[in-house]
Enzyme design. Structure first.
Site, PDB file in Angstrom:
ATOM      1  N   ASP A  56       1.658   4.530 -12.118  1.00  0.00           N
ATOM      2  CA  ASP A  56       2.856   5.350 -11.988  1.00  0.00           C
ATOM      3  C   ASP A  56       3.738   4.836 -10.859  1.00  0.00           C
ATOM      4  O   ASP A  56       3.253   4.502  -9.772  1.00  0.00           O
ATOM      5  CB  ASP A  56       2.467   6.797 -11.689  1.00  0.00           C
ATOM      6  CG  ASP A  56       3.695   7.644 -11.370  1.00  0.00           C
ATOM      7  OD1 ASP A  56       4.503   7.876 -12.299  1.00  0.00           O
ATOM      8  OD2 ASP A  56       3.844   8.038 -10.203  1.00  0.00           O
ATOM      9  N   TYR A  61      10.411   4.951  -4.587  1.00  0.00           N
ATOM     10  CA  TYR A  61       9.351   4.416  -3.747  1.00  0.00           C
ATOM     11  C   TYR A  61       9.768   3.062  -3.167  1.00  0.00           C
ATOM     12  O   TYR A  61       9.813   2.046  -3.871  1.00  0.00           O
ATOM     13  CB  TYR A  61       8.049   4.248  -4.537  1.00  0.00           C
ATOM     14  CG  TYR A  61       7.536   5.522  -5.179  1.00  0.00           C
ATOM     15  CD1 TYR A  61       7.904   6.770  -4.688  1.00  0.00           C
ATOM     16  CD2 TYR A  61       6.692   5.476  -6.278  1.00  0.00           C
ATOM     17  CE1 TYR A  61       7.437   7.936  -5.275  1.00  0.00           C
ATOM     18  CE2 TYR A  61       6.207   6.636  -6.854  1.00  0.00           C
ATOM     19  CZ  TYR A  61       6.589   7.866  -6.365  1.00  0.00           C
ATOM     20  OH  TYR A  61       6.124   9.014  -6.948  1.00  0.00           O
ATOM     21  N   LYS A  87      10.299   7.060 -13.128  1.00  0.00           N
ATOM     22  CA  LYS A  87      11.001   8.325 -12.977  1.00  0.00           C
ATOM     23  C   LYS A  87      12.514   8.119 -13.004  1.00  0.00           C
ATOM     24  O   LYS A  87      13.006   7.006 -12.760  1.00  0.00           O
ATOM     25  CB  LYS A  87      10.558   9.002 -11.675  1.00  0.00           C
ATOM     26  CG  LYS A  87       9.030   9.206 -11.631  1.00  0.00           C
ATOM     27  CD  LYS A  87       8.571   9.854 -10.361  1.00  0.00           C
ATOM     28  CE  LYS A  87       7.065  10.028 -10.371  1.00  0.00           C
ATOM     29  NZ  LYS A  87       6.352   8.765 -10.125  1.00  0.00           N
TER      30      LYS A  87
END
Length: 341
Positions: A56, A61, A87
């Site tokens: 994931d 990030y 995401k």
């Protein structure tokens, strides 16, 4: 009982399955000196070698760095052998005003712009595919539509996500471009709203169904089970304290824990010690007993952490440990436990 970290569970009713232990790549985006391309590659290689097939990530990030590093890892394997989730909801915009110093200085030259619109979702996915170096991702999560991140604009963002991101992802799933989609937050109450208002396959919930936080048990988890929505349980260590125990410097939801949390952790540690079990092993395995949970997802920044978490997932935990935690009222009486009701 123990779990095979490489075993797989299906996401909702879709034709995609994730490994019981999922690798979160937030640490891949770290700019700390000890977190390097080499350390990330070593962690990935160990996890892949152990049979883990779910990774994931997110644009947020490391402001794109985690996706870049994961993409480099993907180039060493058959991309079709792994499931990747990323995401949407944040676009990485280049900082204006001349050339920035760059990532090597410890600062990524981008800034975040929230965007849950239809076009923003499509743009975000396109950018992620380029960073990852792949032509497709398997699962997409609408990221951080909650009070913590959106403040007084949370209702506006929610409406935008449902009219924009949700519509885009429904189309992409229907076309076969993605296999499943959901929402990723650390607030289960807003996930109940998403579940009622949309057509979701999975939710990534961070830190709210752990040895220290059972708040999702009574309402959220049964609702997901009833609707056939899979839960990806992230942050099983509550940001650290359930991995290290109640040591100086340990964190709970990224801050210093309150005295009550420290006390409960120490009591859990003592019971684990009596049964010869690492508290981290109990923390990883506990959520997997719930039928709504498809995967427990934790960040792993190095080969050492990867090896430890695979070992913890495989560790045999006697039923007596769970019974004692219940007897001491450290687990909810109706929380499913490994090896029994």
């Amino acid at each position: 009982m123990s779990f095979d970290p490489a075993a797989q569970r299906r996401i909702g009713r879709r034709d995609v399955a994730v490994s019981l232990l999922g690798a979160g790549t937030a640490p891949f985006g770290s700019l700390a000196r000890e977190d390097t391309d080499t350390s990330v590659t070593d962690a990935f290689a160990h996890l892949y070698g152990a049979g883990l097939r779910y990774f994931d990530t997110a644009p947020f990030y490391g402001l794109g760095l985690a996706e870049h590093r994961l993409g480099a890892c993907l180039r060493t394997i058959d991309r079709r052998s792994v499931v990747i989730s990323t995401k949407v909801g944040r676009l990485m915009k280049p900082i204006e005003g001349g050339v920035a110093r760059g990532v090597s200085s410890g600062v990524a030259p981008f800034e975040v712009a929230f965007d849950y619109s239809y076009d923003g979702t499509m743009r975000s996915l396109d950018h992620s595919l380029q960073r990852l170096g792949t032509n497709a991702v398997d699962i997409v999560l609408i990221h951080d539509v909650n009070q913590r991140w959106q403040g007084e604009r949370v209702e506006e963002r929610y409406r935008e996500a449902m009219s924009g991101a949700h519509r885009a992802l429904v189309e992409l799933r229907a076309a076969g471009t993605i296999k499943a989609f959901g929402v990723g937050v650390n607030d289960w109450s807003i996930l109940l709203r998403f579940a009622a208002d949309g057509d979701f396959d999975c939710f990534m919930l961070a830190g709210r169904y752990t040895l220290l936080d059972h708040t999702a048990l009574d309402v959220f988890m049964p609702d997901c089970e009833r609707r056939g929505i899979s839960v990806l349980m992230a942050a099983p260590f509550n940001s650290g304290i359930l991995a290290t125990g109640a040591r100086p410097g340990a964190t709970f939801f990224y801050t210093a824990p309150e005295a009550e949390i420290v006390s409960r952790t120490r009591r859990i540690e003592a019971i684990c010690a009596r049964h010869g079990v690492a508290i981290a092993a109990a923390a990883l395995q506990f959520p997997l007993a719930h039928p709504a949970v498809a995967s427990v997802v934790t960040g792993m920044r190095s080969r050492v952490e990867a090896e430890a978490n695979v070992t913890h997932c495989r560790a045999r935990i006697p039923r007596a440990l769970w019974d004692e935690l219940r007897h001491e009222r450290l687990l909810a009486a109706d929380a499913p436990v490994p090896g029994g009701e």
